[in-house]
Design a protein around this motif. Structure first.
Motif, short mmCIF file in Angstrom:
data_model
loop_
_atom_site.label_atom_id
_atom_site.label_comp_id
_atom_site.label_asym_id
_atom_site.label_seq_id
_atom_site.Cartn_x
_atom_site.Cartn_y
_atom_site.Cartn_z
N GLU A 1 0.83 -1.21 0.00
CA GLU A 1 0.00 0.00 0.00
C GLU A 1 0.86 1.26 0.00
O GLU A 1 0.53 2.25 -0.67
CB GLU A 1 -0.92 -0.01 1.22
N VAL A 2 1.96 1.22 0.74
CA VAL A 2 2.85 2.38 0.76
C VAL A 2 3.45 2.61 -0.63
O VAL A 2 3.48 3.74 -1.14
CB VAL A 2 3.96 2.20 1.82
N LEU A 3 3.95 1.55 -1.26
CA LEU A 3 4.52 1.68 -2.60
C LEU A 3 3.48 2.18 -3.59
O LEU A 3 3.78 3.04 -4.43
CB LEU A 3 5.09 0.34 -3.06
N ALA A 4 2.26 1.67 -3.50
CA ALA A 4 1.21 2.12 -4.41
C ALA A 4 0.92 3.60 -4.23
O ALA A 4 0.73 4.33 -5.22
CB ALA A 4 -0.06 1.30 -4.17
N ALA A 5 0.91 4.08 -2.98
CA ALA A 5 0.65 5.50 -2.73
C ALA A 5 1.77 6.37 -3.27
O ALA A 5 1.53 7.45 -3.83
CB ALA A 5 0.47 5.73 -1.22
N VAL A 6 3.02 5.92 -3.12
CA VAL A 6 4.16 6.69 -3.62
C VAL A 6 4.13 6.78 -5.14
O VAL A 6 4.32 7.85 -5.73
CB VAL A 6 5.48 6.08 -3.12
N MET A 7 3.89 5.66 -5.79
CA MET A 7 3.84 5.66 -7.25
C MET A 7 2.66 6.48 -7.76
O MET A 7 2.78 7.21 -8.76
CB MET A 7 3.77 4.23 -7.77
N ALA A 8 1.50 6.39 -7.10
CA ALA A 8 0.34 7.17 -7.52
C ALA A 8 0.61 8.66 -7.39
O ALA A 8 0.21 9.45 -8.26
CB ALA A 8 -0.88 6.77 -6.69
N ALA A 9 1.28 9.06 -6.33
CA ALA A 9 1.60 10.47 -6.15
C ALA A 9 2.53 10.96 -7.25
O ALA A 9 2.37 12.08 -7.76
CB ALA A 9 2.24 10.69 -4.77
N GLN A 10 3.50 10.15 -7.63
CA GLN A 10 4.42 10.56 -8.69
C GLN A 10 3.70 10.64 -10.04
O GLN A 10 3.95 11.56 -10.82
CB GLN A 10 5.60 9.59 -8.76
N ARG A 11 2.80 9.70 -10.29
CA ARG A 11 2.05 9.76 -11.55
C ARG A 11 1.13 10.97 -11.59
O ARG A 11 0.82 11.49 -12.67
CB ARG A 11 1.22 8.48 -11.72
N SER A 12 0.71 11.43 -10.42
CA SER A 12 -0.19 12.60 -10.35
C SER A 12 0.56 13.91 -10.43
O SER A 12 -0.05 14.99 -10.32
CB SER A 12 -1.02 12.54 -9.06
N GLY A 13 1.87 13.84 -10.57
CA GLY A 13 2.65 15.06 -10.75
C GLY A 13 3.26 15.63 -9.49
O GLY A 13 3.58 16.82 -9.45
N ALA A 14 3.41 14.82 -8.44
CA ALA A 14 4.04 15.31 -7.21
C ALA A 14 5.45 15.81 -7.52
O ALA A 14 6.22 15.15 -8.21
CB ALA A 14 4.10 14.20 -6.17
N GLN A 15 5.76 16.99 -7.00
CA GLN A 15 7.05 17.61 -7.25
C GLN A 15 8.03 17.31 -6.12
O GLN A 15 7.61 17.02 -4.98
CB GLN A 15 6.88 19.13 -7.39
N PRO A 16 9.34 17.35 -6.41
CA PRO A 16 10.32 17.14 -5.34
C PRO A 16 10.09 18.10 -4.18
O PRO A 16 9.86 19.29 -4.37
CB PRO A 16 11.66 17.43 -6.04
N GLY A 17 10.10 17.58 -2.98
CA GLY A 17 9.84 18.38 -1.79
C GLY A 17 8.43 18.29 -1.28
O GLY A 17 8.15 18.67 -0.13
N GLU A 18 7.51 17.80 -2.10
CA GLU A 18 6.13 17.63 -1.64
C GLU A 18 6.02 16.41 -0.74
O GLU A 18 6.77 15.45 -0.87
CB GLU A 18 5.17 17.48 -2.83
N VAL A 19 5.05 16.45 0.15
CA VAL A 19 4.83 15.34 1.07
C VAL A 19 3.87 14.34 0.44
O VAL A 19 2.77 14.69 0.01
CB VAL A 19 4.26 15.83 2.42
N VAL A 20 4.31 13.09 0.37
CA VAL A 20 3.46 12.01 -0.12
C VAL A 20 2.73 11.41 1.07
O VAL A 20 3.34 11.04 2.07
CB VAL A 20 4.30 10.92 -0.83
N ARG A 21 1.41 11.33 0.97
CA ARG A 21 0.59 10.82 2.06
C ARG A 21 0.10 9.40 1.74
O ARG A 21 -0.20 9.09 0.60
CB ARG A 21 -0.62 11.72 2.29
N VAL A 22 0.05 8.59 2.79
CA VAL A 22 -0.49 7.24 2.68
C VAL A 22 -1.78 7.22 3.49
O VAL A 22 -1.78 7.62 4.66
CB VAL A 22 0.49 6.19 3.22
#
Length: 240
Positions: free
Chosen positions: A165-186
């Protein structure tokens, strides 16, 4: 021989205490090695500790132990080596505005005990430390893998699901355009992950396998609520 892990905020005197311990424990019957920050970050530090652990020498770790996930990894390494260990908390310290969050040790966690805490200039509890390191029987390697099968199976299933679930959330955030420095939430986890660079699925999967290999050494139900946070901390420290 045993492992001593030091933890505390910057400026709390960890390096001074490590030198005191080295002088007190070193002798003709054993050598004492102090492992400080290693090039290559967390993985290199862990590898150096594992290389130094032996039946004869003492290893003191004076680096990167401000979060519980790192202390847990070192705890697992000591158990795998079949050697005693203890944790020395250097309380206080001025800290720094840019310091990473410090998670104080909790003796209710098995990886944070035996726990000794020193404040300021008070003397080290050397007699108690020696007793914990040299007079207590070290736990057998992989002892937890011989727990009841149903408990271990349930734990490992939860570990697999949470890390996926953590990996899925990280990958989904990156696909959604998360920029370096943004907080990825699970979902369901208060702690977030700040990515300073893009991370591939291959790299995340490799880190997940490493985390699982360490965590499987201690399949305990008391760790279940903390697994997601521990994995996020592991990723945060491992992704440089």
């Amino acid at each position: 021989m045993p492992l001593v892990v030091l933890c505390g905020r910057p400026g709390s005197g960890k390096s001074r205490r490590a030198a005191e311990l080295r002088a007190a424990l070193d002798g003709p019957e054993r050598q004492v090695h102090v492992v400080a920050e290693a090039e290559g970050g967390r993985a290199a530090l862990r590898a150096e500790v594992e290389r130094r652990l032996s039946r004869r020498d003492v290893v003191i770790v004076d680096a990167g132990n401000e979060v519980r996930s790192i202390r847990y990894e070192l705890y697992c390494a000591a158990r795998q080596a079949g050697t005693a260990r203890c944790l020395l908390h250097c309380a206080g310290g001025p800290g720094r505005p840019d310091e990473p969050p410090f998670e104080a040790p909790d003796p209710s966690n098995r990886w944070d005990r035996p726990l000794f805490t020193v404040h300021g200039e008070e003397p080290l509890p050397l007699a108690a430390i020696r007793a914990a390191l040299f007079e207590s029987a070290p736990p057998p390697p992989h002892r937890a893998t011989r727990t009841q099968p149903l408990q271990s199976s349930s734990f490992l299933h939860h570990l697999d699901r949470v890390t996926q679930e953590v990996l899925a959330a990280v990958m989904a955030a990156q696909r959604s355009g998360a920029q370096p420095g943004e907080v990825v939430r699970v979902p369901g986890v208060a702690e977030g992950l700040v990515l300073n660079r893009p991370v591939s699925m291959a790299e995340l999967s490799r880190l997940r396998r490493q985390f699982i290999s360490y965590t499987k050494m201690q399949p305990s139900d008391e760790n279940l609520p903390q697994l997601a946070s521990m994995f996020l901390q592991y990723l945060s420290r491992s992704i440089q």
